[in-house]
Scaffold this active site. Structure first.
Site, PDB file in Angstrom:
ATOM      1  N   GLN A 106      -4.568  -5.005   7.023  1.00  0.00           N
ATOM      2  CA  GLN A 106      -5.487  -6.183   6.497  1.00  0.00           C
ATOM      3  C   GLN A 106      -5.626  -7.443   7.001  1.00  0.00           C
ATOM      4  OE1 GLN A 106      -7.718  -5.335   4.281  1.00  0.00           O
ATOM      5  NE2 GLN A 106      -7.023  -3.165   3.830  1.00  0.00           N
TER       6      GLN A 106
ATOM      7  N   LYS B  60     -10.688  -0.481  10.290  1.00  0.00           N
ATOM      8  CA  LYS B  60     -10.922  -1.994   9.571  1.00  0.00           C
ATOM      9  C   LYS B  60     -11.031  -3.071  10.565  1.00  0.00           C
ATOM     10  CE  LYS B  60      -7.523  -0.361   6.200  1.00  0.00           C
ATOM     11  NZ  LYS B  60      -8.159   0.026   5.160  1.00  0.00           N
TER      12      LYS B  60
ATOM     13  N   CYS C 198      -4.647   2.351  -3.719  1.00  0.00           N
ATOM     14  CA  CYS C 198      -3.424   2.953  -2.888  1.00  0.00           C
ATOM     15  C   CYS C 198      -2.336   1.766  -3.436  1.00  0.00           C
ATOM     16  CB  CYS C 198      -3.962   3.139  -1.769  1.00  0.00           C
ATOM     17  SG  CYS C 198      -5.000   4.526  -1.484  1.00  0.00           S
TER      18      CYS C 198
ATOM     19  N   HIS D 258       0.778  -1.311   0.000  1.00  0.00           N
ATOM     20  CA  HIS D 258      -0.144   0.156  -0.055  1.00  0.00           C
ATOM     21  C   HIS D 258       0.999   1.154  -0.025  1.00  0.00           C
ATOM     22  CE1 HIS D 258      -2.736   2.838   1.723  1.00  0.00           C
ATOM     23  NE2 HIS D 258      -4.028   2.154   1.166  1.00  0.00           N
TER      24      HIS D 258
END
Length: 400
Positions: free
Chosen positions: A197, A220, A358, A117
């Site tokens: 993530q 997230k 991104c 990212h």
């Protein structure tokens, strides 16, 4: 059940049931998290650590309990290794500046990967420009996995740190970070993991991984926006200078000399988001109540099901079509711009992400303008995927 826990799932989009498949960008929030925000503002809104009055004391206690909750969640050795930040991006920027000031000089090298990212590329680029250092990039194999042999060969006496994603936000691939940390440690090179993530989808144990640093974001993980964490091993946080100056991060200030606070406060300049930390702790409790392994199993089942459905549709290309993923699938319809696919899905109530996510270097490597990305959370169901697939087929019939 989940529409009761997550009120937003009852929203209608163009008079259709919302199917939210953009969880890699941000997850929706359970009621206990939104209730926590309201409760904090209406019961103990007072600046922490400095006040002797009751509200300040209560707010301070809750903030530090939240730090302990995060430490337990990732199995840190101590809450002092948990630095609250604005999120993963802020965490990596803070680390890159602080680490660079102490540990990087002209000619030194920083290693990242081709999957990263922008948040794990640009801060290190800025450091390299500032210090005249060199950014090295781990290439990918034909299967779009990291080339571990190439990684091993990149490391040398000039390598000062390796910073890699635990999970690719575009492809969902779970990188072999345990092996990579071991390889880096063979040459006494510290490692930072971007866990933005991975933290929502799998058990993270920083002591077992043995990484020196780790960054994650609350939003997230079913938590509020604007707060995250930089984890660092105590010996490293003790060694590094603060990245920002101001209130809270000091022990004593004079015009002649300033001394810094103890850990973790020397990295937390200014008033922290003590409301956000309180709600973040509630998000972690929500995850714990469901069981992170149960969440992972549920999302893995959905990922396999959705990927198989996509592969059965003619003219659809799935990138990195492997089962070893963490709730993310990127695809394209041949000859169709991903933005057009995403717009038609949206008109049918299906929220997906389109673009380069991104991660422009990866998208450029793939030779495409972007992808359509679907990503899963605990509240997604097979019915969501069936609606998505039906909507995608309808979109394809209009576009092709």
């Amino acid at each position: 059940m989940f529409s009761e826990e997550f009120p937003i799932l009852s929203e209608k989009v163009y008079d259709k049931r919302l199917v939210y498949l953009d969880n890699a960008a941000t997850t929706q929030k359970p009621r206990q998290v939104t209730d926590a925000l309201t409760y904090a503002y209406t019961h103990f809104n007072a600046n922490i650590h400095r006040g002797v009055h009751h509200l300040a004391q209560v707010a301070t206690i809750h903030h530090e309990e939240s730090r302990q909750e995060v430490a337990r969640f990732i199995n840190a050795s101590s809450p002092e290794e948990i630095v609250f930040t604005k999120g993963t991006t802020d965490s990596i920027n803070m680390l890159a500046f602080s680490f660079g000031e102490t540990c990087v000089k002209e000619g030194d090298e920083i290693v990242v990967s081709a999957l990263e990212h922008h948040s794990n590329i640009v801060p290190w680029q800025m450091l390299c420009e500032r210090k005249k250092a060199v950014l090295r990039v781990i290439p990918l194999t034909d299967r779009l996995t990291l080339d571990i042999d190439a990684f091993r060969n990149l490391l040398n006496s000039r390598t000062k740190i390796v910073s890699i994603a635990h999970v690719s936000n575009v492809l969902g691939i779970i990188n072999p970070v345990s092996d990579m940390i071991r390889i880096a440690h063979e040459q006494n090179i510290p490692v930072c993991l971007d866990a933005a993530q991975s933290a929502p989808h799998m058990k993270i144990d920083v002591r077992q991984l043995d990484c020196e640093f780790l960054a994650l974001s609350a939003h997230k993980m079913y938590g509020p926006t604007g707060i995250g964490v930089l984890y660092g091993k105590r010996e490293w946080l003790d060694r590094l200078p603060p990245a920002e100056g101001g209130g809270e991060m000091i022990k004593h200030v004079s015009f002649e000399k300033t001394t810094f606070n103890t850990l973790p406060y020397k990295f937390e300049a200014g008033t922290p988001d003590f409301i956000g930390s309180y709600a973040f702790a509630e998000a972690i409790r929500y995850i714990n109540s469901k069981g992170i392994n149960n969440i992972a199993a549920h999302e893995a089942q959905l990922t396999r099901y959705a990927q198989q459905q996509l592969q059965d549709i003619p003219n659809v290309t799935v990138y990195a079509a492997t089962e070893d993923k963490a709730g993310v699938i990127s695809f394209n319809v041949d000859g169709v711009h991903p933005y057009d696919t995403g717009m038609l899905l949206d008109r049918q109530g299906v929220a997906v992400r389109t673009g380069h996510h991104c991660a422009e270097p990866l998208i450029d490597l793939l030779g495409i303008p972007g992808t359509v990305r679907i990503s899963f959370a605990i509240y997604n169901t097979k019915e969501d995927i069936d609606i998505f697939i039906s909507s995608l087929k309808k979109a394809i019939s209009m576009l092709c």
